[in-house]
Design an enzyme around this catalytic site. Sequence first.
Site, short mmCIF file in Angstrom:
data_model
loop_
_atom_site.label_atom_id
_atom_site.label_comp_id
_atom_site.label_asym_id
_atom_site.label_seq_id
_atom_site.Cartn_x
_atom_site.Cartn_y
_atom_site.Cartn_z
N THR A 68 118.72 77.27 48.62
CA THR A 68 118.19 78.29 49.52
C THR A 68 117.49 77.67 50.73
O THR A 68 117.35 78.33 51.76
CB THR A 68 117.18 79.18 48.77
OG1 THR A 68 116.29 78.32 48.06
CG2 THR A 68 117.89 80.11 47.80
N SER B 249 109.81 46.68 44.03
CA SER B 249 109.71 47.91 43.23
C SER B 249 109.79 47.56 41.76
O SER B 249 110.59 46.71 41.36
CB SER B 249 110.87 48.85 43.58
OG SER B 249 111.09 49.76 42.53
N GLY C 172 117.45 64.35 39.80
CA GLY C 172 117.19 65.65 40.42
C GLY C 172 115.72 66.01 40.44
O GLY C 172 115.34 67.16 40.67
N LEU C 173 114.84 65.01 40.18
CA LEU C 173 113.40 65.27 40.19
C LEU C 173 112.76 64.68 41.45
O LEU C 173 111.55 64.58 41.57
CB LEU C 173 112.74 64.69 38.93
CG LEU C 173 113.34 65.21 37.62
CD1 LEU C 173 112.66 64.57 36.41
CD2 LEU C 173 113.21 66.74 37.53
N SER D 155 112.83 61.58 43.08
CA SER D 155 112.19 60.26 43.24
C SER D 155 112.32 59.83 44.70
O SER D 155 111.48 59.06 45.19
CB SER D 155 112.85 59.24 42.32
OG SER D 155 114.18 58.96 42.73
N ASP E 185 111.96 69.13 48.94
CA ASP E 185 111.43 68.04 48.12
C ASP E 185 110.14 67.49 48.70
O ASP E 185 109.15 67.26 47.99
CB ASP E 185 112.46 66.91 48.02
CG ASP E 185 113.77 67.38 47.41
OD1 ASP E 185 113.82 68.54 46.94
OD2 ASP E 185 114.73 66.60 47.42
P1 ADP Z 1 116.45 61.85 43.07
O1 ADP Z 1 115.68 62.10 44.31
O2 ADP Z 1 116.92 63.09 42.40
O3 ADP Z 1 115.73 60.96 42.10
P2 ADP Z 1 118.21 60.52 44.91
O4 ADP Z 1 119.59 60.00 44.78
O5 ADP Z 1 117.91 61.52 45.96
O6 ADP Z 1 117.79 61.09 43.47
O7 ADP Z 1 117.20 59.31 45.15
C1 ADP Z 1 117.23 58.20 44.27
C2 ADP Z 1 117.22 56.92 45.07
O8 ADP Z 1 115.92 56.75 45.69
C3 ADP Z 1 117.39 55.68 44.22
O9 ADP Z 1 118.76 55.40 44.00
C4 ADP Z 1 116.70 54.62 45.03
O10 ADP Z 1 117.54 54.20 46.10
C5 ADP Z 1 115.54 55.39 45.66
N1 ADP Z 1 114.30 55.28 44.85
C6 ADP Z 1 113.59 56.30 44.34
N2 ADP Z 1 112.49 55.85 43.68
C7 ADP Z 1 112.52 54.51 43.77
C8 ADP Z 1 111.67 53.46 43.27
N3 ADP Z 1 110.57 53.71 42.56
N4 ADP Z 1 112.01 52.19 43.56
C9 ADP Z 1 113.13 51.92 44.29
N5 ADP Z 1 113.96 52.86 44.76
C10 ADP Z 1 113.68 54.15 44.51
MG MG Z 2 116.47 63.01 46.11
#
Ligand code: ADP
Ligand code: MG
Length: 362
Positions: free
Chosen positions: A19, A51, A106-107, A109, A154
């Site tokens: 949405t 990281s 999908g949370l 990150s 997000d």
């Molecule tokens: P989501 O947001 O649902 O978790 P995304 O594909 O949008 O999935 O984002 C995930 C990507 O963000 C990872 O593949 C990585 O590139 C990056 N990422 C997220 N958190 C971290 C972290 N703590 N350390 C390194 N990369 C991260």
């Molecule tokens: Mg994402």
Amino acid sequence: MNTFVAQAPGRINLIGEHTDYNLGFSMPIALEERTTVRFSPDGSDRITLRSNEKGGGISFALTARPGDVDGWSAYPAGVVWALAGSGHPVVGGTMEVSSGVPIGAGLSSSAALECAVLLAMNAATDTNLDRIDVARIAQRGENDFVGAPTGLMDQLASLHGEVDRALLIDFDDSSVRPVVFDPAANGLALLVVNSNAAHQHSTGEYASRRESCTRAAHALGLGSLRRAQGVEGVLDRIEDEVDRRRARHILTENQRVLDCAAAMSAGDFRRVGDLMIRSHASMRDDFEITTPHIDLIAESLVEHGALGARMTGGGFGGCVISVVPVADVSAVSDAVTRDIADGGFPAPTVFTARAGAGASVK
Ligand code: ADP
Ligand code: MG
């Protein structure tokens, strides 16, 4: 030199899927799980990253442009690029990233990482921005540097999170209104089943859903499907059968978000559960963004005692959320895990979640 520490949470969207780019409504919570960035400026013209999830030793120039950086460092590099492009100061140094947000589930990150990087950089340069500016800059980094065409939800959720509150977002004006979300006070838990399924094809499918919505709005002579909200008989005027179903998901989902906010405020979790079930059916039948694996999880949760269940996030994998009586959490978790194994799908990760605080600088 000083170290600047910022943290930003992941999020769960309770209801209102796809949405955001239709200028509609959604209602996420921020998670208690968060990403922390410790930034130590060193006077150089590069950022060096480490990281706990992905290792270290990577660095990029403050002047890096889209296409110059790939892998996970594109997220921090995108934020730095978008900040500088908006005329804000950026400085070099080392960033230590640690995170408890599951990656690629999908949370969000990704938004947690972007927002934590951005706030740490702003703290180091003594820059104060409104949350909406932070959200837009982080989104620009993700859209134009990383190349992921995502909406604003997000980042808004990560920045605005409040304990025991959901966030009713109106994407027409980017306003955010906290709504009480305290299932525990009603003897209930928010149970999350991470399918652990890789999001195959999700980028192309996301783009095609977006195009369908744009076409449907144009067919109605409108700039956005939001302008069709509440207009009697509007869907009948969309000739293309597929685009009509996509638009029906958006318009009915917007109404479910508003109904869900009202039900949560009234503590009526039966109604919340019912709206979740309808939302899932709409994503399955009209928007077609679920998979047999995800549908099985949602059905199994309800069959074994959840008040409602729905996929959360962009689709084609990720997590299913549900509202379950606290006393039944372990029985429901076991039953769903069994059903998933019987269906021949990978083992899930099951956990309960609460609405947590938004991003902050320590
Ligand atoms: P989501 O947001 O649902 O978790 P995304 O594909 O949008 O999935 O984002 C995930 C990507 O963000 C990872 O593949 C990585 O590139 C990056 N990422 C997220 N958190 C971290 C972290 N703590 N350390 C390194 N990369 C991260
Ligand atoms: Mg994402």
